[in-house]
Design a protein around this motif. Structure first.
Motif, PDB file in Angstrom:
ATOM      1  N   ASP A 184      37.695  39.799 -15.321  1.00 45.68           N
ATOM      2  CA  ASP A 184      36.640  39.062 -13.823  1.00 45.68           C
ATOM      3  C   ASP A 184      35.559  37.863 -14.552  1.00 45.68           C
ATOM      4  OD1 ASP A 184      35.029  39.820 -11.587  1.00 45.68           O
ATOM      5  OD2 ASP A 184      34.255  41.128 -12.632  1.00 45.68           O
ATOM      6  N   ASP A 185      35.251  37.570 -13.558  1.00 46.90           N
ATOM      7  CA  ASP A 185      34.172  36.571 -13.695  1.00 46.90           C
ATOM      8  C   ASP A 185      34.970  35.481 -14.059  1.00 46.90           C
ATOM      9  OD1 ASP A 185      32.922  37.724 -11.769  1.00 46.90           O
ATOM     10  OD2 ASP A 185      31.255  38.413 -13.113  1.00 46.90           O
TER      11      ASP A 185
ATOM     12  N   GLU B 112      37.666  35.167  -6.014  1.00 48.76           N
ATOM     13  CA  GLU B 112      36.741  35.734  -5.479  1.00 48.76           C
ATOM     14  C   GLU B 112      35.301  35.325  -4.925  1.00 48.76           C
ATOM     15  OE1 GLU B 112      34.283  37.028  -9.065  1.00 48.76           O
ATOM     16  OE2 GLU B 112      35.184  38.756  -8.717  1.00 48.76           O
TER      17      GLU B 112
HETATM   18 MG    MG Z   1      33.442  39.097 -10.743  1.00 43.70          MG
END
Ligand code: MG
Ligand code: C2E
Ligand code: MG
Length: 631
Positions: A536-537, A591
């Motif tokens: 993630d991220d 995202e």
């Molecule tokens: Mg994220």
């Protein structure tokens, strides 16, 4: 004839209580003030009772006007005592008294009326009168009982409504007993008016509350030299919302180490000497001992902190002579501005405590300064903590879902589970606020597990196929990821709901990738149970490609910061990065897609999945089902 044989010993005992009470420091809180008033009024009632009764007994020896005056005085003192005894109930049951002036005056009306009747009695003869045959009660003498019973009934009502404000059982019993004894005294007085027994009963009542509330042991520390933390709390509770003080904290550096070096007894003596020094030096202030070598000075608003710190620091340059040892101690200082917007004593005390911890780590006479904003910040954090605790305990953590969209055809293929909690008003608190708090206090494990379990439950109870959902992403905090029993716990939850772990993609961030060996081991163990991992991220940490190569992620989510920066000002970095990921066989999710152009751009660069407000914000599970189930 009045019988004085009970009233005289009662007066003597009361004088002993008074002498003892005055010899000890008393905190300037309402309860103490009212108690003092009560003891004083009782002394006055007793003396005037004795003197007027003596005069009534020997009325031939005194002028009528003198007997009248003393009786009038006795009646007024008697009424006043009833009012003050009621006020004591208020002072302990209703610390933050906020009755309007009108209510206060209304409550006092019977008192005023009774006083007026006594004042005019020499003319009206309604309460009492003196004639050639001595003292006589008037036709409205019973006002005395009515007034007393009125305040007793009020006291009982208040007790019933507010008794839970008294935290200790003993306090509750004693306050009940106090009012009960007064009621008994009044009844005995009605039955045996000549015995003058009422004073003895009131004395018993005073002793009951003295032992429960006014015992100096409860609010003093270090051999009675200084107020303790219980007194500090009481003082703060009473002054909340209208503080007229500034707060200076003084902390003895390395308290525990000093105890080991100098010895427990010597250190206790040293703390006592410091307490005595501070109370004597800052006479206009209230000084409290707040455990572990920490002192709190509440001083007037215009106090000069700098000068106070210098004075104390100067004194600490010299030794404290205790039990034949010279103690050389260092101090730190903290100043705390207590705003009247803050309405919780816990927050104020927590702030003071943490300011003193900070001061303990600073070797300087410049105080640690805590301002309103910092206290309010602590307040907000505390209220989030409370909501978090409540949500976890009540299994009320909510799970919202945000769709993951196929870049190829724009259909829903999955979803990300995102947690939400609510404040007492039902307003949503975002995870950016409560997740860091939960990570700090360890509750993230239970929170994460709840989200995971609710996601499994959702997967069991809904027709995912009808929504196009092939998997659901669940976030894993680094704190959770570090747990060696994570695989077992999550696998058993998934099994409980009959969910295939392969349909759950666990999102971790680069913060979980600190220890390469552990990372590999944990991911392998979890994969053994069927779970899959997503990074993630990406773009907020420091991972390089060679490191990622070793990790079996099925997908990498590009952080929205990275995506936005590219869409605003395209360059070659993001396309190259995406190409590299693709060549390493990672799937890619983008995202933060907020509009059609961004979606188009990311599709063109080769992203597989898109997530963002353009498609949908995270929404409650039932709304998700309604929105995406195909008929
Ligand atoms: Mg994220
Ligand atoms: P995340 O895992 O990166 O989740 C995506 C966040 O971006 C979500 O914020 C989502 O609402 C937001 N977002 C998605 N699309 C857009 C968009 O187009 N524009 C904008 N401005 N924002 C978008 P949210 O739900 O507030 O979550 C914040 C972070 O909190 C999450 O970031 C995740 O790291 C963490 N989090 C949320 N729930 C959990 C949980 O159950 N456990 C753990 N450990 N962390 C969680
Ligand atoms: Mg996430």
């Amino acid at each position: 004839m009045w019988n004085l044989s009970f009233a005289i010993p009662a007066l003597l005992i009361l004088l002993v209580i008074l002498a003892f009470y005055f010899s000890l420091p008393r905190l300037t809180v309402r309860r103490n003030r009212v108690f003092l008033q009560m003891v004083i009024i009782e002394t006055i009632v007793m003396i005037s009772d004795l003197v007027s009764s003596h005069m009534d007994n020997n009325y031939q020896d005194y002028d009528n006007w003198l007997i009248t005056l003393l009786n009038m005085f006795f009646f007024i003192a008697f009424y006043t005592r009833s009012l003050i005894m009621y006020a004591f109930n208020v002072s302990v049951l209703d610390k933050r008294k906020n009755d309007s002036a009108m209510v206060v005056q209304l409550v006092r009306t019977p008192y005023y009326f009774s006083v007026l009747m006594a004042l005019f009695s020499p003319f009206t003869r309604l309460v009492f009168y003196i004639d050639d045959t001595g003292y006589h009660s008037g036709s409205l003498y019973n006002i005395l009982y009515m007034c007393a019973f009125f305040y007793l009934i009020l006291s009982y009502l208040l007790f019933v409504v507010k008794r839970n404000n008294l935290k200790r059982k003993r306090e509750r019993y004693c306050l009940f007993l106090y009012n009960f004894i007064v009621a008994t005294g009044l009844i005995v007085r009605i039955l045996l008016p000549r015995m003058l027994l009422m004073d003895t009963f009131v004395l018993m009542a005073i002793v009951a509350v003295y032992l429960a509330f006014e015992n100096p042991e409860y609010s003093l520390e270090l051999r009675g030299a200084i107020f303790n933390s219980r007194a500090l709390r009481e003082y703060i509770e009473e002054n909340i919302g209208h503080f007229k003080h500034r707060c200076l904290g003084v902390t003895v550096h390395k308290y525990h180490e000093m105890r080991d070096i100098y010895g427990t007894k010597q250190m206790d003596e040293g703390l006592f000497l410091i307490a005595r020094y501070l109370t004597r030096t800052f006479k206009g202030c209230n000084v409290f001992y707040y455990r572990r070598g920490r002192y709190i000075i509440l001083c007037p608003k215009d106090s000069d902190f700098r000068k106070m710190c210098e004075t104390v620091a100067e004194r600490f340059k010299k030794a404290w002579r205790a039990e034949g040892v010279e103690l050389y101690l260092d101090v730190g200082f903290a100043t705390i501005e207590i705003s009247n917007d803050i309405d919780s004593s816990d927050i104020i005390l927590n702030t003071i405590a943490s300011a003193l911890v900070m001061a303990d780590n600073m070797d300087s006479i410049v105080p640690v300064e805590i301002t309103d904003t910092e206290i309010l910040q602590t307040e907000r954090e505390t209220s989030v903590k409370r909501s978090l605790e409540a949500a976890i305990e009540n299994k009320a953590v909510e799970v919202f879902l945000q769709p993951l969209i196929s870049a190829e055809d724009g259909t829903v293929v999955g979803a990300e589970a995102l947690s939400r909690i609510r404040d007492p008003q039902g307003k949503i608190i975002p995870p950016s606020i409560f997740i860091p708090i939960a990570e700090n206090n360890g509750r993230i494990n239970e929170l994460g597990e709840q989200v995971f379990e609710k996601t499994c439950e959702f997967m069991k109870e809904n027709d995912l196929e009808a929504m196009g959902v092939r998997w659901i992403n669940v976030n894993l905090s680094p704190v959770q990821f570090m747990r060696s029993d994570l695989g077992e716990r999550y696998a058993s939850i998934a099994a409980k709901y009959g969910v295939n772990p392969g349909m759950i993609h666990l999102e971790i961030t680069e913060d979980s990738m600190i220890d390469d060996n552990f990372l590999q081991k944990q991911i392998q163990a979890m994969e053994g149970k069927g779970f899959k991992f997503v990074l993630d991220d990406y773009g907020t940490g420091y991972s390089n490609l060679s490191r990622l190569k070793k990790c079996p992620f099925i997908n990498i989510k590009l952080d929205m910061g990275l995506v936005w920066a590219y869409c605003k000002e395209p360059d070659a970095i993001l396309p190259n990065m995406i190409n590299a990921f693709r060549s390493m066989n990672f799937g890619i999710t983008s995202e933060g897609i907020e509009d059609e152009n961004m979606a188009e751009e990311m599709r063109r660069l080769g992203c597989d999945f898109l997530q963002g407000f353009y498609y949908s914000k995270p929404i409650p599970m039932d709304e998700f089902v309604r929105k995406y189930s195909k008929a």
